[in-house]
Design an enzyme around this catalytic site. Structure first.
Site, PDB file in Angstrom:
ATOM      1  N   SER A  36       1.843  -8.563  -2.220  1.00 16.78           N
ATOM      2  CA  SER A  36       0.464  -8.089  -2.310  1.00 16.78           C
ATOM      3  C   SER A  36      -0.538  -9.241  -2.379  1.00 16.78           C
ATOM      4  O   SER A  36      -1.424  -9.275  -3.225  1.00 16.78           O
ATOM      5  CB  SER A  36       0.304  -7.192  -3.551  1.00 16.78           C
ATOM      6  OG  SER A  36      -0.962  -6.559  -3.559  1.00 16.78           O
ATOM      7  N   ALA A  71       7.298   2.479  10.153  1.00 22.95           N
ATOM      8  CA  ALA A  71       6.896   1.074  10.280  1.00 22.95           C
ATOM      9  C   ALA A  71       5.378   0.975  10.270  1.00 22.95           C
ATOM     10  O   ALA A  71       4.672   1.886  10.721  1.00 22.95           O
ATOM     11  CB  ALA A  71       7.461   0.447  11.550  1.00 22.95           C
ATOM     12  N   GLY A 131       1.845  -2.130  10.054  1.00 25.58           N
ATOM     13  CA  GLY A 131       1.332  -3.491   9.999  1.00 25.58           C
ATOM     14  C   GLY A 131       1.452  -4.260  11.298  1.00 25.58           C
ATOM     15  O   GLY A 131       1.510  -3.701  12.391  1.00 25.58           O
ATOM     16  N   ASP A 132       1.502  -5.582  11.176  1.00 20.04           N
ATOM     17  CA  ASP A 132       1.468  -6.468  12.342  1.00 20.04           C
ATOM     18  C   ASP A 132       2.685  -6.324  13.239  1.00 20.04           C
ATOM     19  O   ASP A 132       2.680  -6.808  14.370  1.00 20.04           O
ATOM     20  CB  ASP A 132       1.370  -7.934  11.882  1.00 20.04           C
ATOM     21  CG  ASP A 132       0.068  -8.232  11.167  1.00 20.04           C
ATOM     22  OD1 ASP A 132      -0.815  -7.357  11.158  1.00 20.04           O
ATOM     23  OD2 ASP A 132      -0.058  -9.335  10.608  1.00 20.04           O
ATOM     24  N   THR A 157       0.833  -1.206   0.000  1.00 20.19           N
ATOM     25  CA  THR A 157       0.000   0.000   0.000  1.00 20.19           C
ATOM     26  C   THR A 157       0.863   1.249   0.000  1.00 20.19           C
ATOM     27  O   THR A 157       0.594   2.211  -0.740  1.00 20.19           O
ATOM     28  CB  THR A 157      -0.923   0.005   1.223  1.00 20.19           C
ATOM     29  OG1 THR A 157      -1.823  -1.095   1.134  1.00 20.19           O
ATOM     30  CG2 THR A 157      -1.713   1.293   1.307  1.00 20.19           C
ATOM     31  N   THR A 178       9.239   5.685  13.521  1.00 23.56           N
ATOM     32  CA  THR A 178       9.903   4.957  14.588  1.00 23.56           C
ATOM     33  C   THR A 178      10.787   5.919  15.388  1.00 23.56           C
ATOM     34  O   THR A 178      10.829   7.125  15.118  1.00 23.56           O
ATOM     35  CB  THR A 178      10.761   3.812  14.025  1.00 23.56           C
ATOM     36  OG1 THR A 178      11.915   4.359  13.377  1.00 23.56           O
ATOM     37  CG2 THR A 178       9.969   2.960  13.046  1.00 23.56           C
ATOM     38  N   CYS A 195      -5.846 -13.291   4.342  1.00 21.21           N
ATOM     39  CA  CYS A 195      -7.138 -13.739   4.869  1.00 21.21           C
ATOM     40  C   CYS A 195      -7.796 -14.784   3.971  1.00 21.21           C
ATOM     41  O   CYS A 195      -8.713 -15.482   4.411  1.00 21.21           O
ATOM     42  CB  CYS A 195      -8.064 -12.542   5.036  1.00 21.21           C
ATOM     43  SG  CYS A 195      -7.415 -11.278   6.145  1.00 21.21           S
ATOM     44  N   PRO A 220      15.207   8.499  13.008  1.00 26.72           N
ATOM     45  CA  PRO A 220      14.791   9.381  11.914  1.00 26.72           C
ATOM     46  C   PRO A 220      14.779   8.670  10.555  1.00 26.72           C
ATOM     47  O   PRO A 220      15.639   7.831  10.270  1.00 26.72           O
ATOM     48  CB  PRO A 220      15.841  10.500  11.939  1.00 26.72           C
ATOM     49  CG  PRO A 220      16.342  10.506  13.347  1.00 26.72           C
ATOM     50  CD  PRO A 220      16.323   9.072  13.797  1.00 26.72           C
TER      51      PRO A 220
END
Length: 572
Positions: free
Chosen positions: A38, A280, A282-283, A14, A273, A42, A276
């Protein structure tokens, strides 16, 4: 500007596409350890079960199509082995050729996802024990099933993957059992709502062995023994570990990034994060729960995609912020649908919130229109403020629609009492003039106005049976005869006014009916006559389902060795 992205699934893909849409000149390189980018995590269980027939349907984009449309270099089978913030490079290994090199970046995005939790138990390396997270995992399981035709499977873990895989393996003709330490499936749901999910699983033949600790695995008789603490082992032809996921953050840890829960990556609302120019998503990241404000891990595709978009906006000069995760999710459970948003009662109480709930059983659409089905809704709200905190629904058609309305209401900061005011679409095939969401609002508004006083499932055993209170069942005589709670006397609601003399004044009256509606009417009759009356939240139907489930959970925990053939102990 050169952007390097580690991980090419939800958040990474994304971000890459969004950066290109915002900046045609940016150089974008994605390194993905697996052979696929990509893809739809699920959908993996549904490919194993044959619902999705072509494995290519799982892949939304290929490296070639991504480059053709977005001019993004998708480097699959390339593993990033180190991050060097001081010189703004990453070390990369080509897993096909063995070549190792460094790649520089101006901005770095970490989207490594999570890996299946691998307990340090004996036997986790045996060939007939699988995990399911990637396309490669899926193909491995599918190939094993197609080649060896196993007749039985044990799934260690009862979350989303476990339930979806159980259904798909059962549809292939396999006998399936789920074993796990918690005494309920699907931890986002309260135990009472999970009881409805348990019932559907059992009705379709899935054996549930809950409250059991797995201590290891052993090859035996051509299959696998699952070794249990303080109980005989379970045996099946194959086993799948689905006990959860762990953030895949070894790279971030080695690079000195700040870490949080389970070594997840700490980010701010801009998804930056502690280092600098490193972002990050997602999971792998720790986020704020939008209801409680507490730090949480939520492994869901929707938040990962939103976070990838936010990172892209910020890299390209914008100022997008992540509002937090609400945990909205939905799952198909054979013929049923189960959905949740916000926090449940259990988590709310652990968070120190003073809360209350309503439980109702509305029809999916107008009762006079054919085909309507009952759904069970539980709405959680804060006492005093009536802030809407969460909701759970288990039912059939219309569940997803209602949970999305409730999710939007929570996000908008609506009070639970304001649900009554929502102007929702109505036609007999789709809803009722009083939509289930409105009905929940009416109930909570009655509580706020002092019109409705409740008692709950956890109060049943504590109710005195010494005559100091009146226990009243307002159902018909036939319903009462088919089952009732000990100590409750039966006066049908339509006879109540004529039989008020049988109810002693000055004592609280605790009332129950099948779903909660007739008992509410009975309470209003009693209150109008000067009694103090309390309505049972959920009705006898709900009480009976939860109590039966608890009995079955306890009995299954004592099952013998071969759970897959012990029908007497674990009835369908």
């Amino acid at each position: 500007m050169k952007v390097v992205i580690v991980g090419g699934v939800a958040g990474g893909a994304t971000a890459a596409a969004r950066i290109r849409r915002l900046d045609e000149a940016a150089e974008i390189i994605v390194f993905e350890r697996s052979g696929y980018v990509s893809y739809a995590n699920c959908g993996l269980p549904y490919y194993i079960g044959g619902v999705i027939a072509d494995s290519e349907e799982l892949t939304l984009q290929t490296p070639e199509s991504f480059y053709s449309r977005f001019r993004v270099a998708m480097k699959v089978r390339h593993e990033v082995t180190g991050i060097h913030p001081e010189r703004k490079t990453v070390s990369v290994k080509n897993l096909e050729t063995g070549e190792e090199f460094e790649e520089g970046y101006d901005k770095l995005i970490l989207s490594p996802g999570a890996r299946p939790t691998q307990p340090r138990l004996p036997g986790t390396g045996i060939s007939k024990l699988f995990t399911l997270r990637t396309v490669e995992d899926t193909l491995r399981i599918k190939e094993h099933i197609d080649r060896h035709h196993p007749k039985s499977a044990i799934l260690a873990g009862g979350g989303f993957i476990g339930l979806e895989l159980a259904e798909n393996l059962l549809e292939l003709g396999m006998e399936v059992a789920i074993v796990q330490r918690p005494k309920q499936l699907m931890s986002p749901f309260d135990a009472d709502m999970a009881a409805m999910i348990h019932g559907e699983m059992r009705r379709h033949g899935v054996r549930l062995v809950l409250g059991q600790t797995v201590e290891g695995f052993a090859e035996k008789d051509g299959g696998v023994d699952v070794l249990l603490k303080d109980n005989a082992p379970l045996h099946a032809d194959m086993v799948v570990l689905a006990i959860g996921v762990t953030p895949d953050t070894a790279l971030a840890k080695a690079a000195g990034l700040e870490l949080g829960i389970k070594d997840s990556i700490v980010v701010n609302s801009r998804m930056e994060t502690s280092v600098p120019d490193i972002y990050a998503a997602g999971d792998a990241v720790q986020v704020k729960h939008s209801v409680t404000g507490q730090d949480v891990l939520l492994s869901l595709a929707g938040p990962a995609n939103k976070q990838g978009r936010i990172i892209a906006d910020n890299i390209c000069g914008g100022d997008s912020r992540y509002a937090g995760s609400q945990g909205s999710s939905v799952i198909k459970v054979f013929d049923m649908t189960a959905a949740v948003t916000g926090i449940n009662e259990t988590h709310g109480r652990k968070a120190g919130l003073d809360l209350d709930t309503v439980i109702l059983s509305p029809m999916s659409h107008a009762g006079y229109y054919p085909g309507g089905r009952v759904m069970t809704m539980k709405v959680v709200f804060e006492k005093g403020t009536y802030r809407l905190l969460g909701a759970q629904i288990v039912g059939y058609e219309g569940v997803d629609k209602r949970i999305d309305v409730l999710a939007a209401a929570i996000h908008a900061g609506m009070k639970a009492t304001e649900l009554k005011d929502l102007d929702l679409a109505y036609a007999p095939p789709y809803s009722s003039a009083k939509d289930p969401v409105n009905m929940a609002g009416f109930m909570i508004d009655n509580i706020a106005g002092g019109i409705l006083k409740q008692w709950h499932l956890e109060d049943v055993d504590a109710l005195p049976r010494d005559g100091s209170v009146t226990l009243l069942d307002a159902r018909t005589a036939g319903e009462y005869a088919r089952g009732h709670i000990r100590g409750f006397r039966n006066i049908p609601v339509d006879e109540l006014r004529e039989r008020l003399a049988e109810i002693e004044k000055g004592k609280p009256v605790y009332v129950i009916c099948q779903s909660g509606l007739r008992s509410y009417i009975a309470c209003r009759i009693l209150e109008g006559q000067g009694y103090e009356a309390y309505n049972f939240s959920g009705g006898f139907r709900f009480y009976d389902a939860v109590r039966n489930d608890r009995r079955l959970v306890e009995s299954a925990a004592d099952c013998g060795m071969d759970i897959l053939h012990n029908a007497e102990c674990c009835p369908k």
